[in-house]
Design a protein around this motif. Structure first.
Motif, PDB file in Angstrom:
ATOM      1  N   HIS A 155       1.165   7.650   2.964  1.00 17.40           N
ATOM      2  CA  HIS A 155       1.334   6.908   1.706  1.00 17.40           C
ATOM      3  C   HIS A 155       1.761   7.883   0.626  1.00 17.40           C
ATOM      4  CE1 HIS A 155      -0.923   3.568   3.593  1.00 17.40           C
ATOM      5  NE2 HIS A 155      -1.566   4.552   4.181  1.00 17.40           N
ATOM      6  N   ARG A 174       3.046   2.370   1.854  1.00 14.36           N
ATOM      7  CA  ARG A 174       3.052   3.015   3.161  1.00 14.36           C
ATOM      8  C   ARG A 174       4.473   3.388   3.559  1.00 14.36           C
ATOM      9  NH1 ARG A 174       0.554   0.836   8.917  1.00 14.36           N
ATOM     10  NH2 ARG A 174       1.268   2.630  10.107  1.00 14.36           N
ATOM     11  N   TYR A 219      -0.647   7.274   9.239  1.00 15.09           N
ATOM     12  CA  TYR A 219      -0.631   6.482   8.016  1.00 15.09           C
ATOM     13  C   TYR A 219      -0.222   7.394   6.880  1.00 15.09           C
ATOM     14  CZ  TYR A 219      -2.736   2.392  10.138  1.00 15.09           C
ATOM     15  OH  TYR A 219      -2.967   1.275  10.881  1.00 15.09           O
ATOM     16  N   GLN A 240       0.810  -1.226   0.000  1.00 15.93           N
ATOM     17  CA  GLN A 240       0.000   0.000   0.000  1.00 15.93           C
ATOM     18  C   GLN A 240       0.843   1.275   0.000  1.00 15.93           C
ATOM     19  OE1 GLN A 240      -2.966  -0.208  -0.817  1.00 15.93           O
ATOM     20  NE2 GLN A 240      -4.291  -1.488   0.462  1.00 15.93           N
TER      21      GLN A 240
END
Ligand SMILES: *Cc1c(COP(=O)(O)O)cnc(C)c1O
Length: 384
Positions: free
Chosen positions: A233, A225, A231, A223
């Motif tokens: 990204h 990340r 979180y 993802q």
């Protein structure tokens, strides 16, 4: 009535059960756990690549391969025409435009000369060239990776290999002697779907010698990340991780690859010998390659009027408790890919009309194989 003989089924034994039990006992059943890293490391060593990145499927690995090689919507990918549709789907997901390239009759893999002529023609007219050539090694057979690699270097294209069906296949002759399929291009991909030479239940692997591409590929499968308390990204990634339980199966299967490859080769050698002198066409054997013979295929001969009885043979085998399957309809003839340009196309169409694969599980017994051979010989003698 004897039992039905399957086409190709997984070979799962004590080694797989032991490692899965270990993964279960550790509590790491999902996408975190030591088996994923270990599987990646042992896999890279097996094929002789610097890095390996485990993925949830072979198709996912291919999609990530195209992404890390820079494919975006509107870019062009030249891809083998005679293959399973997953080869093409990976590029289509990214909005790429495909050009399909027919097989050569000598290897059933991409026809390098056909591609070369097209590149020469486009260079002469000033048309754009594909960004990537996706070369598929079908049925356990190494395709002409040296020839296509040279073209890629000459014309500034990137080589991506779809080696989903050919893990374990190598070259024995120059210029690629000792190399594994999937390690010639910038990125190579493999599949561990249930019917492949080794399985993780479902899974795939991407390999590359490029440090940055490997890091980027891993990033995309998780993802995208970035390590951070929140979180964070930095691009649009995917959830394409392989689970620790699947990696445990994969690790056990990988360690059995020498056994699987020699078993496939023995089965193929036995079929080859038994079918000498029949009307069946076989995959041409070539020097300088060490195929795995993953899926054994025969071609029925065309009748006088040019039609074939391939379906009749499929039915006949089925009536006799033997599973068999037609080879793929070429991609240029798939409704899902309607309108996709193709270079050539007749070789793949012919293989589709005449070809079928027959039982070749690694556990196929001699008696079972005798039954298959008997049926093939009986059918052949009625069709002369
Ligand atoms: C099986 C296969 C794939 C895709 O692998 P999955 O793991 O099923 O997604 C890709 N290309 C070819 C040629 C295959 O046979």
């Amino acid at each position: 009535m004897s039992s039905r003989i399957p086409l190709a089924v997984p070979n799962i034994g004590d080694a797989e059960r032991r490692l899965v039990a270990e993964a279960m006992a550790s509590g790491f059943v999902s996408s975190v756990g030591p088996f994923v890293t270990q599987f990646e490391e042992e896999f890279a060593a097996y094929v002789g690549a610097k890095h390996a990145v485990a993925c949830s499927t072979g198709t996912a690995a291919l999609q990530v391969a195209h992404r890390v090689c820079g494919i975006e919507a509107g870019h062009e990918v030249a891809c083998s025409d005679f293959t399973f549709i997953a080869s093409a789907n990976a590029a289509v997901y990214l909005g790429a435009n495909l050009t399909l390239v027919d097989s050569g009759s000598d290897s059933w893999g991409m026809d390098t000369q056909l591609l070369r002529k097209e590149l020469e023609r486009r260079t002469a007219t000033g048309e754009a060239l594909p960004a990537i050539v996706e070369l598929v090694h079908i049925l356990g057979e190494p395709a002409d990776a040296a020839g296509v690699r040279d073209l890629c270097e000459e014309y500034g294209m990137v080589l991506v290999e779809d080696a989903a069906e050919a893990l374990g296949a190598t070259w024995s002759g120059a210029p690629l002697a000792g190399k594994h399929v999937g390690t010639i291009g910038r990125v190579g991909c493999y599949s561990f779907n249930g019917n492949k030479i080794m399985t993780t239940g479902g899974g795939g692997m991407l390999v590359t010698d490029d440090d940055e591409l490997a890091v980027h590929a891993k990033h995309l499968t998780t993802q995208a990340r970035v390590p951070d308390r929140g979180y964070l990204h930095d691009e649009v990634g995917y959830n394409y991780r392989l689970t620790n339980v699947a990696a445990a199966i994969g690790l056990a299967q990988l360690r059995r690859m020498p056994e699987f490859v020699s078993s496939k080769r023995e089965i193929a050698a036995r079929y080859d010998a038994a079918l000498v002198g029949t009307n069946f066409g076989l995959l041409p054997s070539r020097s300088g390659v060490e195929p795995t013979r993953w899926l054994y295929c025969v071609l029925v001969s065309p009748d006088h009027d040019g039609t074939t009885d391939r379906d009749d043979l499929l039915d006949f085998l089925s009536e006799n408790g033997i599973e068999s399957r037609a080879l793929w309809r070429p991609l240029h003839d798939q409704p899902a890919l309607a309108g996709t340009p193709v270079l050539g196309g007749r070789v793949g169409e012919d293989l589709f009309r005449r070809g079928l694969s027959i039982p070749c599980s690694t556990q196929l017994t001699g008696q079972e194989q005798d039954r298959v051979i008997e049926c093939l010989l009986a059918w052949d003698s009625r069709h002369r």
